[in-house]
Design a protein around this motif. Structure first.
Motif, PDB file in Angstrom:
ATOM      1  N   GLY A 120       0.797  -1.223   0.000  1.00 39.75           N
ATOM      2  CA  GLY A 120       0.000   0.000   0.000  1.00 39.75           C
ATOM      3  C   GLY A 120       0.829   1.271   0.000  1.00 39.75           C
ATOM      4  O   GLY A 120       0.285   2.359   0.155  1.00 39.75           O
ATOM      5  N   SER A 121       2.175   1.152  -0.152  1.00 43.57           N
ATOM      6  CA  SER A 121       3.025   2.344  -0.167  1.00 43.57           C
ATOM      7  C   SER A 121       4.020   2.252  -1.324  1.00 43.57           C
ATOM      8  O   SER A 121       4.439   1.163  -1.700  1.00 43.57           O
ATOM      9  CB  SER A 121       3.794   2.443   1.155  1.00 43.57           C
ATOM     10  N   ASN A 122       4.390   3.418  -1.864  1.00 45.29           N
ATOM     11  CA  ASN A 122       5.379   3.417  -2.943  1.00 45.29           C
ATOM     12  C   ASN A 122       6.776   3.744  -2.429  1.00 45.29           C
ATOM     13  O   ASN A 122       7.696   3.947  -3.218  1.00 45.29           O
ATOM     14  CB  ASN A 122       4.969   4.398  -4.044  1.00 45.29           C
ATOM     15  N   GLY A 123       6.915   3.793  -1.111  1.00 41.79           N
ATOM     16  CA  GLY A 123       8.189   4.211  -0.530  1.00 41.79           C
ATOM     17  C   GLY A 123       9.187   3.088  -0.313  1.00 41.79           C
ATOM     18  O   GLY A 123       8.865   1.903  -0.366  1.00 41.79           O
ATOM     19  N   THR A 124      10.447   3.524  -0.064  1.00 38.98           N
ATOM     20  CA  THR A 124      11.513   2.615   0.351  1.00 38.98           C
ATOM     21  C   THR A 124      11.823   2.939   1.804  1.00 38.98           C
ATOM     22  O   THR A 124      12.031   4.099   2.145  1.00 38.98           O
ATOM     23  CB  THR A 124      12.771   2.830  -0.521  1.00 38.98           C
ATOM     24  N   PHE A 125      11.831   1.933   2.649  1.00 42.67           N
ATOM     25  CA  PHE A 125      12.047   2.137   4.079  1.00 42.67           C
ATOM     26  C   PHE A 125      13.357   1.509   4.517  1.00 42.67           C
ATOM     27  O   PHE A 125      13.869   0.601   3.851  1.00 42.67           O
ATOM     28  CB  PHE A 125      10.871   1.542   4.860  1.00 42.67           C
ATOM     29  N   THR A 126      13.893   2.020   5.629  1.00 45.85           N
ATOM     30  CA  THR A 126      15.155   1.454   6.122  1.00 45.85           C
ATOM     31  C   THR A 126      15.010   0.978   7.564  1.00 45.85           C
ATOM     32  O   THR A 126      15.917   0.368   8.105  1.00 45.85           O
ATOM     33  CB  THR A 126      16.283   2.494   6.082  1.00 45.85           C
ATOM     34  N   THR A 127      13.884   1.256   8.168  1.00 42.68           N
ATOM     35  CA  THR A 127      13.699   0.782   9.537  1.00 42.68           C
ATOM     36  C   THR A 127      12.581  -0.251   9.553  1.00 42.68           C
ATOM     37  O   THR A 127      11.717  -0.262   8.683  1.00 42.68           O
ATOM     38  CB  THR A 127      13.373   1.929  10.512  1.00 42.68           C
ATOM     39  N   ALA A 128      12.661  -1.145  10.542  1.00 45.70           N
ATOM     40  CA  ALA A 128      11.700  -2.238  10.689  1.00 45.70           C
ATOM     41  C   ALA A 128      11.638  -3.120   9.439  1.00 45.70           C
ATOM     42  O   ALA A 128      10.581  -3.626   9.078  1.00 45.70           O
ATOM     43  CB  ALA A 128      10.310  -1.699  11.050  1.00 45.70           C
ATOM     44  N   CYS A 129      12.768  -3.284   8.779  1.00 42.44           N
ATOM     45  CA  CYS A 129      12.821  -4.205   7.638  1.00 42.44           C
ATOM     46  C   CYS A 129      13.183  -5.594   8.176  1.00 42.44           C
ATOM     47  O   CYS A 129      14.234  -5.756   8.786  1.00 42.44           O
ATOM     48  CB  CYS A 129      13.883  -3.751   6.631  1.00 42.44           C
ATOM     49  N   PRO A 130      12.320  -6.581   7.967  1.00 43.78           N
ATOM     50  CA  PRO A 130      12.575  -7.910   8.544  1.00 43.78           C
ATOM     51  C   PRO A 130      13.744  -8.622   7.855  1.00 43.78           C
ATOM     52  O   PRO A 130      13.933  -8.487   6.654  1.00 43.78           O
ATOM     53  CB  PRO A 130      11.269  -8.659   8.289  1.00 43.78           C
ATOM     54  N   ARG A 131      14.543  -9.355   8.639  1.00 47.00           N
ATOM     55  CA  ARG A 131      15.602 -10.193   8.073  1.00 47.00           C
ATOM     56  C   ARG A 131      15.380 -11.636   8.526  1.00 47.00           C
ATOM     57  O   ARG A 131      16.140 -12.516   8.149  1.00 47.00           O
ATOM     58  CB  ARG A 131      16.982  -9.725   8.566  1.00 47.00           C
ATOM     59  N   ASN A 132      14.339 -11.847   9.349  1.00 46.06           N
ATOM     60  CA  ASN A 132      14.112 -13.176   9.919  1.00 46.06           C
ATOM     61  C   ASN A 132      13.091 -14.018   9.164  1.00 46.06           C
ATOM     62  O   ASN A 132      12.722 -15.098   9.608  1.00 46.06           O
ATOM     63  CB  ASN A 132      13.720 -13.052  11.398  1.00 46.06           C
ATOM     64  N   CYS A 133      12.625 -13.539   8.018  1.00 40.55           N
ATOM     65  CA  CYS A 133      11.750 -14.380   7.196  1.00 40.55           C
ATOM     66  C   CYS A 133      12.529 -14.706   5.924  1.00 40.55           C
ATOM     67  O   CYS A 133      13.427 -13.956   5.541  1.00 40.55           O
ATOM     68  CB  CYS A 133      10.430 -13.678   6.883  1.00 40.55           C
TER      69      CYS A 133
END
Ligand code: N1C
Length: 246
Positions: A120-133
């Protein structure tokens, strides 16, 4: 005046602010010339934008890899596992001898970054990005890029492994799972392991895990391993020929 000075100091710093992956990507990409960096950013984004960050499979990066294919650099290609800092400290000084994935435009532009999208967003984020899946955007990229880089390997290939671990050839690593199995004979002639031996080493070329590495190689690829305790030497003396680095 003080505002001008602060601006002059912060400007270049903010340009490569890692909380803004787009500007980092573009400024790093520009160092390579010959690439349409805006187009590469677009191909990169489409892999993860507007998606659940646990639902970005390896293949999502196929268009990005196709937009900046890796060029074979026979006899110079360097792979590694658990030796990232040593390898890059070294290849930085001896680009004439070895190239790693991080010396290519995509590896260089994305090295050390974190990124993900959100549904639902067109953005790129750097926080709360999961690495455990399993299908997270960062791991999927490195797996896809490593596969493509190993696919073009040719000639005598080098790998730097760590004597500071108990299992230098770790079956769960990208090097073991993705790269080694892709080296093809006779395009790849040999795999030459450089075992980085630092003080209080836990393993060396005699380690049992290396028998597994030897077995995992396609028939026709010659294997060698050398324990090297003075890796810096070749890097600090540019006059040393690549062949005689160790
Ligand atoms: O899992 P690894 O090492 O065995 O992966 C290293 C291997 C190298 O030969 C590279 O060609 O795979 C490639 N590679 C990278 O170039 C790379 N740059 C940054 C794999 N991973 C890379 N990273 C990040 O380091 C990424 O986030 C990944 O999860 C780690 C893997 O490091 P490792 O376990 O030491």
């Amino acid at each position: 005046l003080s505002i001008v000075i602060i601006g002059a100091v912060l400007g270049p710093v903010l340009q490569t602010n890692e909380s803004d992956p787009k500007s980092t990507f573009l400024s790093r990409c520009k160092k390579f010339n010959q690439y349409d960096c805006q187009r590469l950013w677009g191909a990169f984004e489409q892999a993860y934008v507007n998606k659940d960050p646990c639902n970005v499979p390896v293949q999502a990066y196929d268009p990005l890899i196709a937009a900046a294919p890796f060029k074979p650099q026979c006899n110079k290609m360097m792979f590694w596992s658990k030796t990232k800092v040593v390898v890059h400290g070294f290849t930085e000084k001896r680009k004439d001898c070895f190239v790693t994935l991080e010396d290519t435009v995509l590896g260089y532009a994305l090295n050390g970054l974190t990124w993900c999208g959100k549904k639902g967003s067109n953005g790129t984020f750097t926080t709360a990005c999961p690495r455990n899946c399993e299908n997270n955007p960062v791991d999927s990229f490195w797996i896809r890029a490593s596969a493509a880089y190993a696919d073009v390997a040719c000639g005598d290939v080098t790998a730097m492994l760590s004597g500071s671990t108990i299992t230098p050839f770790d079956p769960t690593s990208t090097f073991a799972k993705v790269e080694v199995t892709r080296f093809k004979a006779p395009k790849v002639r040999s795999l030459n392991v450089v075992m980085v031996i630092q003080k209080n080493a836990k393993s060396n070329c005699k380690n049992a895990s290396l028998q597994k590495l030897k077995k995992a190689l396609h028939t026709g690829i010659t294997y060698s391993c050398k324990d090297v305790s003075r890796i810096q030497e070749c890097g600090s003396k540019p006059q040393i020929a690549c062949k005689t680095c160790w």
